[in-house]
Design an enzyme around this catalytic site. Structure first.
Site, short mmCIF file in Angstrom:
data_model
loop_
_atom_site.label_atom_id
_atom_site.label_comp_id
_atom_site.label_asym_id
_atom_site.label_seq_id
_atom_site.Cartn_x
_atom_site.Cartn_y
_atom_site.Cartn_z
N ILE A 34 21.19 -38.58 -30.19
CA ILE A 34 20.76 -39.36 -31.35
C ILE A 34 21.15 -40.83 -31.21
CG2 ILE A 34 22.80 -39.12 -32.84
CD1 ILE A 34 20.84 -38.34 -35.11
N ASN A 90 32.69 -34.34 -21.76
CA ASN A 90 33.94 -34.84 -22.33
C ASN A 90 34.74 -33.67 -22.90
OD1 ASN A 90 33.23 -37.52 -21.76
ND2 ASN A 90 32.03 -37.66 -23.65
N GLY A 96 37.32 -38.14 -25.08
CA GLY A 96 36.30 -38.78 -25.89
C GLY A 96 35.30 -37.82 -26.51
N HIS A 103 28.96 -29.56 -24.06
CA HIS A 103 27.68 -30.20 -23.75
C HIS A 103 27.81 -31.05 -22.51
CE1 HIS A 103 29.95 -32.59 -26.69
NE2 HIS A 103 29.46 -33.68 -26.13
P1 5GP Z 1 30.77 -36.25 -27.15
O1 5GP Z 1 31.32 -37.55 -27.69
O2 5GP Z 1 31.31 -35.08 -27.94
O3 5GP Z 1 30.92 -36.08 -25.69
O4 5GP Z 1 29.22 -36.33 -27.37
C1 5GP Z 1 28.59 -35.99 -28.57
C2 5GP Z 1 27.23 -36.63 -28.53
O5 5GP Z 1 26.45 -36.04 -29.55
C3 5GP Z 1 27.26 -38.14 -28.82
O6 5GP Z 1 26.69 -38.83 -27.71
C4 5GP Z 1 26.44 -38.28 -30.09
O7 5GP Z 1 25.63 -39.43 -30.11
C5 5GP Z 1 25.62 -37.01 -30.10
N1 5GP Z 1 25.27 -36.53 -31.43
C6 5GP Z 1 26.11 -36.42 -32.49
N2 5GP Z 1 25.45 -35.93 -33.55
C7 5GP Z 1 24.17 -35.72 -33.14
C8 5GP Z 1 23.02 -35.21 -33.79
O8 5GP Z 1 23.02 -34.86 -34.97
N3 5GP Z 1 21.87 -35.12 -33.07
C9 5GP Z 1 21.83 -35.52 -31.74
N4 5GP Z 1 20.66 -35.40 -31.12
N5 5GP Z 1 22.90 -35.99 -31.09
C10 5GP Z 1 24.06 -36.09 -31.79
#
Ligand code: 5GP
Length: 117
Positions: A34, A90, A96, A103
């Site tokens: 997103i 991450n 982070g 994911h």
């Molecule tokens: P992390 O920081 O946990 O490695 O990555 C989480 C990712 O999820 C971030 O890059 C963030 O932009 C993405 N993200 C968070 N909420 C949403 C959402 O509701 N929809 C989508 N498509 N991505 C999301």
């Protein structure tokens, strides 16, 4: 089959909130981030609600392999293979991680730098 767990990604798996889904298999879902940090930024997740690689166990061996192979195939179809791209996962606070559902980030379409921030 698991219903995805109680995170924002669980809601995406269950189609409770929208996402730009680019690929889906029985065990894996991929959708556009997103808040993209590159021209191509796709998240590849297992439907099983594993919080991170650190929480995966021997029973997840095949699933983790599938996740990585699907990520490479998605990157290929996204046209990222020729120039290269990055796959990142991450883990926890220092890593982070903000969403506690495992994911892989596929990041491509621009030069990545090393070391990462
Ligand atoms: P992390 O920081 O946990 O490695 O990555 C989480 C990712 O999820 C971030 O890059 C963030 O932009 C993405 N993200 C968070 N909420 C949403 C959402 O509701 N929809 C989508 N498509 N991505 C999301």
């Amino acid at each position: 089959m698991s219903s995805g767990g109680d995170t924002i990604f669980g809601k995406i798996i269950r189609r409770e909130i929208p996402a730009q889904i680019v690929h889906e298999t029985e065990h894996v879902l991929a959708f556009r981030d997103i808040s993209p940090v590159a021209p191509s930024h796709i998240l590849v997740i297992p439907k099983k609600p594993i919080s991170s690689v650190a929480s995966a166990g021997p029973a997840d061996r095949e699933l983790l392999g599938e996740l990585l192979l699907e990520a490479a195939e998605i990157a290929r179809r996204e046209g990222l293979e020729a120039d290269g791209y990055r796959i990142v996962t991450n883990i926890g606070s220092f890593g982070g991680q903000t969403v506690p559902h495992l994911h892989l980030h596929i990041i491509g379409g621009r030069q990545c730098h090393w070391p990462p921030g």
